[in-house]
Design an enzyme around this catalytic site. Structure first.
Site, mmCIF file in Angstrom:
data_model
loop_
_atom_site.group_PDB
_atom_site.id
_atom_site.type_symbol
_atom_site.label_atom_id
_atom_site.label_comp_id
_atom_site.label_asym_id
_atom_site.label_seq_id
_atom_site.Cartn_x
_atom_site.Cartn_y
_atom_site.Cartn_z
ATOM 1 N N LYS C 109 0.879 -1.170 0.000
ATOM 2 C CA LYS C 109 0.000 0.000 0.000
ATOM 3 C C LYS C 109 0.911 1.213 0.000
ATOM 4 O O LYS C 109 1.585 1.496 0.993
ATOM 5 C CB LYS C 109 -0.908 0.013 1.229
ATOM 6 C CG LYS C 109 -1.737 1.291 1.312
ATOM 7 C CD LYS C 109 -2.624 1.387 2.527
ATOM 8 C CE LYS C 109 -3.138 2.817 2.655
ATOM 9 N NZ LYS C 109 -3.906 3.039 3.886
ATOM 10 N N GLY C 170 -8.510 9.732 8.672
ATOM 11 C CA GLY C 170 -8.875 9.842 10.069
ATOM 12 C C GLY C 170 -9.990 10.815 10.378
ATOM 13 O O GLY C 170 -10.358 10.981 11.536
ATOM 14 N N ALA C 196 -9.489 5.738 3.318
ATOM 15 C CA ALA C 196 -9.387 6.970 4.108
ATOM 16 C C ALA C 196 -10.678 7.778 4.101
ATOM 17 O O ALA C 196 -11.271 8.019 3.060
ATOM 18 C CB ALA C 196 -8.251 7.862 3.614
ATOM 19 N N GLY C 197 -11.078 8.168 5.287
ATOM 20 C CA GLY C 197 -12.184 9.101 5.443
ATOM 21 C C GLY C 197 -13.549 8.477 5.640
ATOM 22 O O GLY C 197 -14.492 9.170 6.013
ATOM 23 N N ASN C 218 -9.908 1.990 8.911
ATOM 24 C CA ASN C 218 -9.211 1.724 10.160
ATOM 25 C C ASN C 218 -9.844 2.510 11.305
ATOM 26 O O ASN C 218 -10.523 1.945 12.142
ATOM 27 C CB ASN C 218 -7.717 2.060 10.028
ATOM 28 C CG ASN C 218 -6.920 1.548 11.210
ATOM 29 O OD1 ASN C 218 -7.415 1.379 12.302
ATOM 30 N ND2 ASN C 218 -5.657 1.276 11.005
ATOM 31 N N THR C 219 -9.706 3.846 11.256
ATOM 32 C CA THR C 219 -10.186 4.652 12.377
ATOM 33 C C THR C 219 -11.680 4.453 12.636
ATOM 34 O O THR C 219 -12.121 4.448 13.788
ATOM 35 C CB THR C 219 -9.893 6.146 12.114
ATOM 36 O OG1 THR C 219 -8.519 6.285 11.777
ATOM 37 C CG2 THR C 219 -10.192 6.986 13.334
#
Lengths: 268, 68, 268, 68, 268, 268, 68, 68
Positions: C109, C170, C196-197, C218-219
């Protein structure tokens, strides 16, 4: 071990005296054919399905509609008759009484629409009909606008759920006013079932993330290019949205923040 | 006698019970998912056999169909 | 019998020479603890999970990080090392080479960010690094902006997937620019993995409805109030969105349209 | 000899192999998920035992950690 | 007396060494006819208007294009030549040099697009061209994506403004990603001119409320049903948005709050 | 010469027998001080301004409220008394009658709210009050939800305008449900005045672009950091939105399209 | 001589200056808003009269048109 | 007599007219933007001088204030 996981397994939808494992309610109309309809109901996981009452055509032995009742009952569905097509409290109350007699259920999806152009509920006739039907012992699920004031009045009248629209019937425009659904959710003790206007899976997921308790769809599935696949999608979407709501989403942030650790980076 | 059934005028012999009219009108023997109103009042299934009709009575005979 | 249903069972995500049954990729950072992380990975159904490379701390026998590699491998996950924290093509290429040696995988990645404030990718360094890594035989999954032009260049450089952001890392702001993701999707032969996001289940469902092929989070999971429940939600949301996309949603309409039949209405 | 390991100067005996330095530096015996660069070049695991170091060499010793 | 009001009267747009009283930049293409174009420019209040350079057709005395230059200059407009249609830094730089010679201005709207399908800027060629033109002494206004990283690089290269798109050229889709425009605005010392994709007055107002300093439109006016009326609308919309930004909007609230006083209500 | 332009000059707002050159209605409450309020009214261009009736405090000679009436009249404003704070048709009707006597006007902004928490209108009490006041000869401007059905009923009752909310009073959340405002606009002969919830200039512009005929604001101006500047912004925003609506915006397109001519490009 | 003007081959007499070619090519006497590149180099207006051309030279003659 | 004025009990001399009470209650001489209801009925300005009050009468005296 994981208390939360366990509680989710027992996360039932309660409407009046009824309990359902599924939070998806489906309509039975407008599918390409009956086989597709039945398969769609099945893969969606729906337990509560809506039907209408219509005049019996003369001299047509063994016609389709009679079978529908039996077929749905044999497969274990709970029936939710609607008063679709009624324009006044009087019509709706009589239709509800006919439905109770025909189907042996006190459940009624109460629709009293103002006009055929918008199919939007008439707030005055709706409230009057709800009031009457509650007094007659029905478990009333009123199809209503997203007006929090009308929702409160329907709760005060003794309805068993609030069924606000996402957007006008059959449009598939999704949730036109999320803020209103949030206000309704925050102010009622009743289950909130989003009815009408949901067009695809993400609309369903969003409805649950707003805290709503169930969804009712028909056209979104029946008029998808592949209804059965969409029915499956909606079943997953409801689980996704409900669990996301229970999980408590991360707070939104304006500024970026890395998940990967900053410490120990190489080459510096 | 002339009955108004589901909004349409229909001619039936006199002295028929509600049950008999429903049978003839619908051509059905079983009435699952069906309900009947006589002059705006629901008649429960058990009373169909004992309910008599007279000319100008108005009947609504409804049954479950697919709906949303 | 239902061709569509069958095809869905075989609906694999293909990235380079790899195939995955799940369309959810998860990060492994920022969870409350390792047990929650592992349980979240499991319930989400993820097969491909990201890790970072960081400097080994001196003289700490049996430290956590060494175990991580083994633990994830034992549980059958495919590892996707990232180059998080790299600001230049040079750093990213070296980190990728270290990752290949450490983990025995050609998957990478590729993150090359412009600054710590936004964590947004640097289009120039990213493309240079992608070009180099493809030539070195890596299967490159570049984390990129939602710029369709950069996406096309990364494809031309030989990347194995396009990984546009939904919004900055994040933030949980969801898909800031759906139109750009649609353009990227329409113009590439590669799988599009939204990275992301994404903040909650409906963001994931929407990503798939736009035609994207997978998501990486993830977050959203690690920082949910109940990460494991959110991980389950995300797993369902991906299925919901993917199936809704394959099902072909109903067209949106401006005017209301009844699903219940108009003919045969009573009382008129 | 003075080695620069992960950005920090460390003193080690002369004539140690790369493997020995890594063992001493990390305190580990197994090296799953670990990789090493010597002066900016990755040294594959098999060569650690035969790679000798000299003063001022720079080592990066990285391993897998959780990441997003 | 009212300091704020006074300051607004002197609220000039500064780009490089130039100052403008109007914050609306207009294109001159695609109008139904030249008269409508000129009238639209006038009622919008625009001072800076864009033109292109194209090959002179052979043997056509007194052709239209020559007149355009004189007509616009006579009416007092400042000309902003563009490099529309250029696909490489080399082409764009040469076009800019021709424009400087033809029009006697160092102003250049730098467009370097990646392909004819999207008309989106090529980040690599754009930055290279910007760098070259700055060194050659141009006042460079680059048409760019809404990527904050590229915006920063263009600033570092010495551009005189940042001109991010709202959405792709000619679509009228409005501001696709307000968050990115906010990030660009927050991180630059340069004026931000939103270029491309603005479709109507509210898009313009929103651009200014995000803090952007000016807007550039063409199709929104030229292809409105009534271009002159739309030009007037855009002029007002820019004033509205700019003043709203300077005024500092009220905070959004989740809960209702009455403006009318609660005390002293009758009948209780 | 330009027919459209001329017609715009004569673009009056007609409510009942009244005509206004301005399409901005303003409230007079919650400003930092009276001077700021008066200056805000002036720069906004508003002609019709709202006031409330409240109990006279005992023994306070020359108190502020008495002056307000005179001051506003002296400056040429038309007064629109409201029934803010009324919870029932009965209260609202009495307040309206007091207002008519106090101010010598048959204009009444009819507010009948359901509860203090939401300040949302009560559809049943509102309609009853509207019906009564129309019969008593008032020119009734009802503050209503965005429900198109209730709007139709208010029109049928003889109201002179429809005043749907954008979002709850004082929130500044803007237009929560543009689709509903469009439906209301399409189905009524009356002027539609968007009341409540508008927070900044772009909200105002959008309201007019949806076809609405006027806007009523209070908190957005009174609670802006610089009220007078915001008042000016709102005045411009109304002009911008109204003209954009009359101009007929360009159609939105999915694909990019150049305004600059493609023919005659150099270097090829 | 054969000149390539705006991408098209054109035949002109030998020994013409750049100015003369431009005048003939465009049919214009005034050159406001116009610029010329000879073999990829901009030739400023003042030098048109003194610039000579030879066969195979490539000219771009551009002028201002409406643009966005 | 005891009057209820704007929800509060107030004591006034007997035989006062409505106008006199309003003047005393408000301390004002001009009544622009003011209206009065006696026992729930609006009394128009012209009748204030000729309207007599008795104990237990209820008055609402309202005037224009800023509002939204």
């Amino acid at each position: 071990m994981i208390g939360k996981e366990e509680s989710i397994r027992d996360d039932l939808l309660r409407i009046g005296d009824y309990e359902f494992g599924s939070r998806v309610l489906l309509g039975t109309a407008a599918y390409p054919n009956r086989q597709t309809m039945l398969e769609s109901l099945k893969v969606s996981g729906a337990e509560l399905v809506t039907i209408s009452l219509r005049r019996v055509a003369p001299n047509q032995p063994g016609n389709q509609s009679e079978n529908l009742y039996r077929i749905l009952r044999e497969r274990g569905f709970t029936l939710l008759p609607n008063t679709a097509g009624c324009f006044s409290a009087r019509e709706a109350v009589m239709t509800a009484e006919m439905a109770r007699e025909a189907l042996g259920t006190d459940l009624i999806k109460l629709e009293v629409i103002a006009d055929e152009e918008t199919l939007l509920p008439d707030p005055h006739e709706l409230l009057e009909a709800a009031d009457t039907l509650v007094q007659k012992g029905f478990t009333v699920l009123p199809y209503t606008s997203d007006d929090p004031v009308l929702a409160r009045k329907l709760e005060d009248a003794g309805c068993a759920a609030i069924m606000p629209l996402a957007s006008p019937i059959g449009t598939g425009l999704g949730i036109a006013n999320p803020h209103n659904l949030s206000i309704i959710r925050a102010r009622t003790q009743l289950p909130v079932v989003v009815d009408a206007g949901l067009g695809t899976a993400s609309d369903v997921t969003q409805a649950f993330e707003l805290g709503c308790d169930a969804v009712l769809l028909n056209t979104a599935i029946a008029r998808a290019e592949h209804p059965i696949t969409m029915a499956s999608a909606i079943g997953y979407a409801a689980k996704a949205g409900r669990q996301a709501y229970l999980a408590g989403r991360m707070p939104k942030k304006t500024h970026a923040e890395s998940a990967s650790p900053l410490q120990g980076r190489a080459w510096r | 006698m002339i009955l108004r059934i589901n909004g349409m005028p229909m001619e039936y012999e006199n002295d028929l019970t509600l049950l008999e009219v429903i049978q003839q009108q619908t051509g059905q023997k079983q009435f699952d998912g069906m309900a009947v109103a006589l002059n705006g009042e629901v008649i429960i299934r058990k009373k169909w056999e004992t309910t008599s009709l007279q000319t100008k009575d108005s009947l609504e005979i409804l049954q479950a169909v697919s709906g949303g």
